[in-house]
Design an enzyme around this catalytic site. Structure first.
Site, PDB file in Angstrom:
ATOM      1  NE  ARG A 177      -3.256   0.295   3.017  1.00  0.00           N
ATOM      2  CZ  ARG A 177      -4.456   0.749   2.668  1.00  0.00           C
ATOM      3  NH1 ARG A 177      -5.239   0.016   1.903  1.00  0.00           N
ATOM      4  NH2 ARG A 177      -4.884   1.919   3.089  1.00  0.00           N
ATOM      5  NE  ARG A 181       6.531   8.762  -4.586  1.00  0.00           N
ATOM      6  CZ  ARG A 181       5.742   9.157  -3.586  1.00  0.00           C
ATOM      7  NH1 ARG A 181       6.246   9.810  -2.552  1.00  0.00           N
ATOM      8  NH2 ARG A 181       4.454   8.899  -3.607  1.00  0.00           N
ATOM      9  NE  ARG A 256      -4.591  -5.252  15.857  1.00  0.00           N
ATOM     10  CZ  ARG A 256      -4.336  -5.673  17.087  1.00  0.00           C
ATOM     11  NH1 ARG A 256      -5.039  -6.651  17.644  1.00  0.00           N
ATOM     12  NH2 ARG A 256      -3.353  -5.129  17.772  1.00  0.00           N
ATOM     13  NE  ARG A 287      -2.916   5.575  11.756  1.00  0.00           N
ATOM     14  CZ  ARG A 287      -3.227   5.066  10.569  1.00  0.00           C
ATOM     15  NH1 ARG A 287      -2.520   5.356   9.504  1.00  0.00           N
ATOM     16  NH2 ARG A 287      -4.246   4.255  10.425  1.00  0.00           N
ATOM     17  CD  GLU A 308      -5.343   4.818  13.958  1.00  0.00           C
ATOM     18  OE1 GLU A 308      -5.385   5.966  13.466  1.00  0.00           O
ATOM     19  OE2 GLU A 308      -5.360   3.781  13.280  1.00  0.00           O
ATOM     20  CE1 TYR A 356      -6.452  -1.002   4.981  1.00  0.00           C
ATOM     21  CE2 TYR A 356      -4.667  -2.580   4.952  1.00  0.00           C
ATOM     22  CZ  TYR A 356      -5.158  -1.350   5.300  1.00  0.00           C
ATOM     23  OH  TYR A 356      -4.337  -0.478   5.967  1.00  0.00           O
ATOM     24  CG  ASP A 358      -7.481   2.705   0.236  1.00  0.00           C
ATOM     25  OD1 ASP A 358      -7.423   2.532   1.466  1.00  0.00           O
ATOM     26  OD2 ASP A 358      -6.485   2.615  -0.501  1.00  0.00           O
TER      27      ASP A 358
HETATM   28  N1  UDP Z   1       3.261   0.661   7.839  1.00  0.00           N
HETATM   29  C1  UDP Z   1       4.442   0.559   8.520  1.00  0.00           C
HETATM   30  N2  UDP Z   1       4.977   1.666   9.080  1.00  0.00           N
HETATM   31  C2  UDP Z   1       4.403   2.877   8.990  1.00  0.00           C
HETATM   32  C3  UDP Z   1       3.181   2.996   8.280  1.00  0.00           C
HETATM   33  C4  UDP Z   1       2.626   1.858   7.715  1.00  0.00           C
HETATM   34  O1  UDP Z   1       4.995  -0.525   8.642  1.00  0.00           O
HETATM   35  O2  UDP Z   1       4.938   3.852   9.538  1.00  0.00           O
HETATM   36  C5  UDP Z   1       2.672  -0.578   7.270  1.00  0.00           C
HETATM   37  C6  UDP Z   1       1.750  -1.267   8.264  1.00  0.00           C
HETATM   38  O3  UDP Z   1       1.861  -2.671   8.075  1.00  0.00           O
HETATM   39  C7  UDP Z   1       0.396  -0.773   7.825  1.00  0.00           C
HETATM   40  C8  UDP Z   1       0.566  -0.756   6.320  1.00  0.00           C
HETATM   41  O4  UDP Z   1       1.911  -0.291   6.125  1.00  0.00           O
HETATM   42  O5  UDP Z   1      -0.627  -1.639   8.240  1.00  0.00           O
HETATM   43  C9  UDP Z   1      -0.402   0.128   5.571  1.00  0.00           C
HETATM   44  O6  UDP Z   1      -0.291   1.446   6.039  1.00  0.00           O
HETATM   45  P1  UDP Z   1      -1.442   2.537   5.775  1.00  0.00           P
HETATM   46  O7  UDP Z   1      -0.904   3.858   6.201  1.00  0.00           O
HETATM   47  O8  UDP Z   1      -1.898   2.378   4.382  1.00  0.00           O
HETATM   48  O9  UDP Z   1      -2.544   2.024   6.794  1.00  0.00           O
HETATM   49  P2  UDP Z   1      -4.006   2.590   7.179  1.00  0.00           P
HETATM   50  O10 UDP Z   1      -3.904   4.085   7.125  1.00  0.00           O
HETATM   51  O11 UDP Z   1      -4.975   1.986   6.208  1.00  0.00           O
HETATM   52  O12 UDP Z   1      -4.206   2.065   8.561  1.00  0.00           O
END
Ligand code: UDP
Length: 376
Positions: A177, A181, A256, A287, A308, A356, A358
């Site tokens: 996801r 880059r 989850r 976060r 969170e 999952y 978006d």
């Molecule tokens: N992820 C990570 N470190 C980060 C942010 C994301 O390892 O700092 C991984 C983690 O496994 C997460 C996945 O990337 O579940 C997808 O992140 P995304 O930000 O897309 O998650 P969402 O916002 O949908 O919870």
């Protein structure tokens, strides 16, 4: 008690984006819908509210992003967007890195300055970790994309607390996801269209429900009168948990959950970023959002920060994420097969399809379902 009091054409279970788009489109075609929603808010997990002049997202940060022009134009009929581009800072034991994985991250991690040097570092680390072939799990996928240093500092801890399981037990697609880059570009997404609605997300849904052909009943649990709904309504759009619909007859799917703790301060800027991820395994939250930074025109004076916390899901909690590992995916297939026997029930959305998704994917799928339903 009779539920289909107005000869509704559709019962829509869940006031999230899938059901709401369906109801809006059905109304455009002269069809009447009743939307029932267990919670006291509309918009599903997109719900937002305003506090001290700041838009706060009730169920975690939602940044709309898509490459799908049709979906972008579609959502823009309900709201203006503010042009926000998501940028996330990662904190690993007090050290700060830019996300997603890009030249800034590689410079901060290794001091490398060119794409070539960064590629070399990653390839060397991937080789030392003996990763070859198609990645079998999230850990292998992550190391093969960005090497062991970034994996161990920015991914492993975050991922394992987010999902409550080991990275080697999670599917590779989850980490894909995030963009990787080799430019100095901190945009969290690769999509062409991105932003947050200027007035938050809830007004989008209020606008969708303006038609007289749509009624919404909040605080109404489908399962309290499931049999009556099934008998009275010619067609049902169901966006709740698919295993619950079938009374868990093949077993329970796993989800989850997350919970939030918010605090308000008299300040205009506490953390200097809309999102900071805490990627170590000890910090209990994943976060912290500072909402006013998503919201370019927030009033001055206050700021609201929300932590969170990931948590195990049980039936008393909200299901936020499906866990698409092998065990759950094969169980889901059984439910999916079962659901095909019910021609007058359409299962949609993240929970109805156990994917999952978006926001843009959900809208696109709802629009496809509408076209199919109306033979267009
Ligand atoms: N992820 C990570 N470190 C980060 C942010 C994301 O390892 O700092 C991984 C983690 O496994 C997460 C996945 O990337 O579940 C997808 O992140 P995304 O930000 O897309 O998650 P969402 O916002 O949908 O919870």
């Amino acid at each position: 008690m009779k539920h289909n009091t107005k000869n509704y054409d559709y019962l829509i279970v869940g006031a999230g984006p899938y059901g709401s788009v369906f109801a809006f489109e059905a109304a455009k075609r002269g069809k009447r819908s009743l939307i029932i929603e267990r919670r006291s808010t509309i918009g599903g997990n997109m719900a937002s509210h305003k506090e001290h002049g700041i838009n706060v997202h009730d169920f975690g940060a939602h940044i709309f992003h898509t490459d799908n022009k049709e979906v972008w134009e579609y959502i823009n009929q309900f709201t203006e967007f503010n042009g926000y581009i998501n940028q996330v800072v990662a904190d690993y034991k007090g050290e700060r890195y830019n996300l997603p994985f890009n030249m800034n991250t590689f410079y901060q991690m290794w001091g490398v300055k060119t794409p070539e040097e960064a590629h070399e570092k990653i390839i060397t680390q991937k080789e030392s970790a003996n990763i070859t072939g198609i990645p079998k799990n999230l850990e292998e996928q992550a190391i093969s994309l960005i090497g062991t240093d970034i994996y161990s500092r920015l991914i492993k801890g975050y991922t394992e607390k987010q999902w409550g399981r080991k990275a080697i037990d999670l599917p590779p697609f989850i980490i894909r996801r995030l963009p990787v880059r080799f430019t100095y570009d901190n945009n969290y997404f690769n999509h062409r269209y991105q932003g947050i609605p200027v007035d938050g997300y809830t007004p989008i849904f209020e606008k969708m429900y303006e038609s007289d052909l749509i009624d919404v009943k909040l605080n109404t649990d489908f399962f309290e009168s499931k049999d009556a709904y099934l008998t009275e309504f010619p067609k049902i759009i169901y966006t709740g948990m698919i295993d619950q619909f079938f009374d868990y007859k093949f077993g329970e799917l796993e989800y989850r959950s997350v919970r939030f703790e918010s605090e308000t301060f008299e300040s205009n800027n506490k953390q200097g970023s809309a999102v900071i991820n805490y990627t170590d395994s000890e910090t209990p939250y994943t976060r912290i959002m500072e909402w006013r930074h998503f919201d370019k025109k927030a009033d001055d004076g206050y700021t609201i920060l929300t932590k969170e916390y990931p948590q195990d899901w049980d039936k008393t909690k909200e299901a936020y994420y499906p866990i698409n590992d092998e065990k759950n995916s094969s169980l889901f297939k059984k439910y999916k097969k079962e659901s095909r026997k019910f021609e007058n029930i359409l299962f949609g959305g993240r929970l109805g399809n156990y994917q999952y998704y978006d926001m843009d994917q959900v809208i696109s799928l709802a629009l496809k379902a509408v076209k199919k339903e109306f033979g267009e």
